[in-house]
Design a protein around this motif. Structure first.
Motif, PDB file in Angstrom:
ATOM      1  N   GLY A  17       0.809  -1.211   0.000  1.00  0.00           N
ATOM      2  CA  GLY A  17       0.000   0.000   0.000  1.00  0.00           C
ATOM      3  C   GLY A  17       0.845   1.264   0.000  1.00  0.00           C
ATOM      4  N   SER A  18       0.254   2.360  -0.436  1.00  0.00           N
ATOM      5  CA  SER A  18       0.970   3.637  -0.487  1.00  0.00           C
ATOM      6  C   SER A  18       1.162   4.202   0.910  1.00  0.00           C
ATOM      7  N   VAL A  19       2.193   5.038   1.056  1.00  0.00           N
ATOM      8  CA  VAL A  19       2.504   5.646   2.352  1.00  0.00           C
ATOM      9  C   VAL A  19       1.405   6.602   2.781  1.00  0.00           C
ATOM     10  N   GLU A  20       0.798   7.290   1.821  1.00  0.00           N
ATOM     11  CA  GLU A  20      -0.184   8.319   2.153  1.00  0.00           C
ATOM     12  C   GLU A  20      -1.379   7.748   2.914  1.00  0.00           C
ATOM     13  N   THR A  21      -1.731   6.499   2.626  1.00  0.00           N
ATOM     14  CA  THR A  21      -2.886   5.919   3.288  1.00  0.00           C
ATOM     15  C   THR A  21      -2.590   5.508   4.726  1.00  0.00           C
ATOM     16  N   ARG A  22      -1.291   5.286   5.045  1.00  0.00           N
ATOM     17  CA  ARG A  22      -0.862   4.969   6.418  1.00  0.00           C
ATOM     18  C   ARG A  22      -1.711   3.854   7.020  1.00  0.00           C
ATOM     19  N   PHE A  23      -1.658   2.740   6.387  1.00  0.00           N
ATOM     20  CA  PHE A  23      -2.456   1.608   6.845  1.00  0.00           C
ATOM     21  C   PHE A  23      -1.930   1.091   8.171  1.00  0.00           C
ATOM     22  N   PRO A  24      -2.736   1.037   9.224  1.00  0.00           N
ATOM     23  CA  PRO A  24      -2.295   0.394  10.450  1.00  0.00           C
ATOM     24  C   PRO A  24      -2.382  -1.118  10.329  1.00  0.00           C
ATOM     25  N   ALA A  25      -1.537  -1.834  11.066  1.00  0.00           N
ATOM     26  CA  ALA A  25      -1.570  -3.289  11.025  1.00  0.00           C
ATOM     27  C   ALA A  25      -2.706  -3.807  11.898  1.00  0.00           C
ATOM     28  N   GLY A  26      -3.040  -5.078  11.669  1.00  0.00           N
ATOM     29  CA  GLY A  26      -3.991  -5.743  12.540  1.00  0.00           C
ATOM     30  C   GLY A  26      -5.444  -5.461  12.233  1.00  0.00           C
ATOM     31  N   GLU A  27      -5.757  -5.018  11.009  1.00  0.00           N
ATOM     32  CA  GLU A  27      -7.137  -4.791  10.631  1.00  0.00           C
ATOM     33  C   GLU A  27      -7.410  -5.453   9.282  1.00  0.00           C
ATOM     34  N   THR A  28      -8.675  -5.713   9.009  1.00  0.00           N
ATOM     35  CA  THR A  28      -9.060  -6.281   7.730  1.00  0.00           C
ATOM     36  C   THR A  28      -9.438  -5.155   6.784  1.00  0.00           C
ATOM     37  N   TRP A  29      -8.816  -5.141   5.608  1.00  0.00           N
ATOM     38  CA  TRP A  29      -9.051  -4.069   4.653  1.00  0.00           C
ATOM     39  C   TRP A  29      -9.804  -4.619   3.458  1.00  0.00           C
ATOM     40  N   PHE A  30     -10.780  -3.845   2.980  1.00  0.00           N
ATOM     41  CA  PHE A  30     -11.596  -4.280   1.866  1.00  0.00           C
ATOM     42  C   PHE A  30     -11.188  -3.518   0.610  1.00  0.00           C
ATOM     43  N   PRO A  31     -10.956  -4.204  -0.481  1.00  0.00           N
ATOM     44  CA  PRO A  31     -10.549  -3.536  -1.723  1.00  0.00           C
ATOM     45  C   PRO A  31     -11.733  -2.847  -2.384  1.00  0.00           C
ATOM     46  N   GLY A  32     -11.432  -1.897  -3.238  1.00  0.00           N
ATOM     47  CA  GLY A  32     -12.485  -1.219  -3.973  1.00  0.00           C
ATOM     48  C   GLY A  32     -12.979  -2.035  -5.150  1.00  0.00           C
ATOM     49  N   ILE A  89       9.175  -4.924   9.540  1.00  0.00           N
ATOM     50  CA  ILE A  89       9.450  -3.949   8.484  1.00  0.00           C
ATOM     51  C   ILE A  89       9.472  -4.627   7.118  1.00  0.00           C
ATOM     52  N   MET A  90      10.000  -5.839   7.065  1.00  0.00           N
ATOM     53  CA  MET A  90      10.016  -6.577   5.801  1.00  0.00           C
ATOM     54  C   MET A  90       8.588  -6.845   5.306  1.00  0.00           C
ATOM     55  N   LEU A  91       7.676  -7.091   6.245  1.00  0.00           N
ATOM     56  CA  LEU A  91       6.287  -7.392   5.896  1.00  0.00           C
ATOM     57  C   LEU A  91       5.449  -6.137   5.663  1.00  0.00           C
ATOM     58  N   SER A  92       5.843  -5.029   6.281  1.00  0.00           N
ATOM     59  CA  SER A  92       5.126  -3.762   6.109  1.00  0.00           C
ATOM     60  C   SER A  92       6.148  -2.640   5.972  1.00  0.00           C
ATOM     61  N   PRO A  93       6.808  -2.547   4.811  1.00  0.00           N
ATOM     62  CA  PRO A  93       7.965  -1.650   4.648  1.00  0.00           C
ATOM     63  C   PRO A  93       7.635  -0.168   4.607  1.00  0.00           C
ATOM     64  N   LYS A  94       6.361   0.189   4.598  1.00  0.00           N
ATOM     65  CA  LYS A  94       6.012   1.613   4.509  1.00  0.00           C
ATOM     66  C   LYS A  94       5.336   2.123   5.766  1.00  0.00           C
ATOM     67  N   ASN A  95       5.593   1.446   6.874  1.00  0.00           N
ATOM     68  CA  ASN A  95       5.014   1.839   8.157  1.00  0.00           C
ATOM     69  C   ASN A  95       6.060   2.607   8.964  1.00  0.00           C
ATOM     70  N   PRO A  96       5.929   3.923   9.093  1.00  0.00           N
ATOM     71  CA  PRO A  96       6.954   4.712   9.804  1.00  0.00           C
ATOM     72  C   PRO A  96       7.063   4.354  11.280  1.00  0.00           C
ATOM     73  N   ARG A  97       5.986   3.851  11.885  1.00  0.00           N
ATOM     74  CA  ARG A  97       6.029   3.496  13.302  1.00  0.00           C
ATOM     75  C   ARG A  97       7.045   2.383  13.576  1.00  0.00           C
ATOM     76  N   LEU A  98       7.137   1.430  12.661  1.00  0.00           N
ATOM     77  CA  LEU A  98       8.066   0.313  12.846  1.00  0.00           C
ATOM     78  C   LEU A  98       9.512   0.794  12.809  1.00  0.00           C
ATOM     79  N   TYR A  99       9.824   1.697  11.881  1.00  0.00           N
ATOM     80  CA  TYR A  99      11.182   2.239  11.811  1.00  0.00           C
ATOM     81  C   TYR A  99      11.514   3.025  13.073  1.00  0.00           C
ATOM     82  N   THR A 100      10.524   3.757  13.569  1.00  0.00           N
ATOM     83  CA  THR A 100      10.748   4.550  14.780  1.00  0.00           C
ATOM     84  C   THR A 100      11.002   3.653  15.988  1.00  0.00           C
TER      85      THR A 100
END
Length: 466
Positions: free
Chosen positions: A176-191, A413-424
């Motif tokens: 997913g794109s960084v702008e959407t800032r998807f949090p982990a641990g939720e179910t996401w539905f595609p459009g 991070i390998m599984l969710s490489p665009k999550n800034p919280r993990l890097y922090t």
């Protein structure tokens, strides 16, 4: 029960779905779904295929044309409500009109099919949802397809076989794109339901799904034109509307069963199964169906308890509810993660200065066991590895805890490489290890992903003061 030509791609899709589930990045999600949303898993897909054969034998819609266009039109409006998109109703009504007109002009079958699909492609190409909302989905069409193609091009396995049924939420976290800032641990539905199919089942699964659609539609079109059958024209228009719903909105459970119901009417019976195999076939089918229903009740019951736990303000009762949910469905990592977090809270309460009490040690041990189970059953879920890393961060004084924490966050991070919280969080762990240069690099990576991420800004500012 008799076999039909359409059964070949249906059975092929069923076997492929099973194979893709077995090699999935998250087998439990592929078989039973995640967070109680089990409609995308193999168990529910099995029920859909079973319904396809059942409906082919016992359902009959020839009485629907008794009142002229009234019932078909009402049905198409109901379909739009189910899909939460009246674009679907528009597609169905357009198909119905085209079938009605084309039956008056022989030899126009190919032109009709081409025209219908051109209309569909045009609807998919323009942002119609901006003035005619499809549904309140978390992902728009562009993001859904971007994630699907990113997953597809990530590896040969993903290209041909997908990441596995029911794993689209994990694809969102990874691609997913960084702008959407998807949090982990939720179910996401595609459009788009087809975007989800492409991402989770790969090119082979996508082609098999579309093949079932196309063959069923062509049979309806053939019967409508050659036999001047209004019912077949209505079924073809309805299937076209369902195809549009798959393309332009998420594939809801009613929509999935509606598709298989319509496909069942397109079966042309050819030859029978040998009588010797019938008793064994029926026994095996009923046994598997019973097992699927039993597992489904467990999944739904566990999710109901889990939802009750999330609304419970009392910590002790909440812990008890999470324990019950985990006991009913021990294969869902989310329940183990939430239970571990509660144990960590309990351990913090029981801490006596710098020296942990026996109760705190027991709570930490319970949290550790739960998170070990979570990463074992959900090794592709970044939230499980993040929770494990946070636990190691809490017990950093223990020998090797910091090193294991680093490994846990690196996996997340390998599984969710665009999550800034993990890097922090990983940077903070390196700060505790007094490896300040490495810590600064991770804080900066977090800020590259999200320039306004407050935790990373504060951590970097504190680091620069040292």
């Amino acid at each position: 029960m008799k076999l039909a030509f359409l059964d070949i791609p249906v059975v092929a899709l069923f076997l492929f779905f099973l194979f893709s589930s077995l090699i999935s990045i998250d087998r439990w999600a592929s078989f039973a779904g995640s967070f109680g949303v089990w409609r995308d898993g193999f168990f529910v897909f099995f029920l859909q295929v079973l319904w396809y054969f059942f409906a082919a034998r016992f359902l009959n819609l020839h009485g629907i044309w008794r009142f002229g266009f009234i019932l078909p039109v009402l049905f198409l409006f109901l379909l739009g409500i189910i899909a939460k998109s009246f674009i679907v109703t528009f597609l169905g009504l357009s198909g119905l009109l085209f079938f009605h007109i084309a039956r008056k002009f022989k030899g126009s079958e190919i032109l009709l099919v081409a025209l219908l699909f051109v209309v569909l492609l045009l609807l998919g190409a323009f942002p119609i949802s901006s003035f005619l909302p499809l549904r309140d989905s978390l992902l728009d069409l562009a993001s859904s397809w971007n994630i699907a193609f990113s997953s597809l091009l990530d590896s040969p396995k993903n290209f041909f076989f997908g990441t596995g049924p029911g794993t689209f939420s994990l694809d969102v976290l990874r691609y997913g794109s960084v702008e959407t800032r998807f949090p982990a641990g939720e179910t996401w539905f595609p459009g788009s339901g087809f975007a989800q199919i492409l991402a989770t089942l790969g090119v082979i699964g996508f082609v098999l799904y579309v093949l079932v659609f196309v063959l069923a539609f062509l049979r309806f079109a053939f019967l409508a034109f050659q036999k001047n059958d209004s019912v077949q024209g209505f079924l073809g228009a309805s299937l076209f509307a369902v195809f549009g719903a798959y393309l332009l909105s998420p594939a809801t459970l009613p929509l999935l069963f509606l598709f298989w119901t319509l496909a069942s009417f397109a079966r042309e019976k050819t030859h029978t199964i040998p009588k010797v195999t019938k008793p064994l076939w029926r026994l095996g089918t009923f046994a598997l169906a019973g097992f699927v229903v039993f597992m489904g009740f467990r999944v739904i019951a566990a999710q109901a308890v889990y939802q009750k736990a999330t609304r419970e303000p009392n910590l002790e009762k909440r812990t008890s509810f999470f324990k019950t949910a985990e006991k009913i469905n021990p294969y869902e990592p989310a329940y183990k993660i939430q239970l571990a977090r509660l144990y960590i809270q309990e351990a913090k309460k029981e801490m006596q200065g710098d020296k942990p009490s026996p109760e705190a040690v027991t709570a930490i041990e319970r949290a550790f066991l739960q998170l070990q189970g979570a990463v074992r059953t959900g090794s592709a879920r970044p939230d499980a590895w993040e929770a494990l890393g946070m636990l190691y961060k809490e017990i950093q004084a223990a020998p090797g805890a910091k090193e294991w924490g680093v490994k846990a966050f690196e996996t997340a991070i390998m599984l969710s490489p665009k999550n800034p919280r993990l890097y922090t969080e990983l940077g903070m762990l390196y700060t505790q290890k007094e490896e300040f240069d490495v810590a600064g690099q991770y804080f900066k990576k977090a800020l590259v992903l999200s320039p306004g991420f407050l935790d990373a800004l504060m951590a970097l500012a504190l680091l620069e003061e040292k």
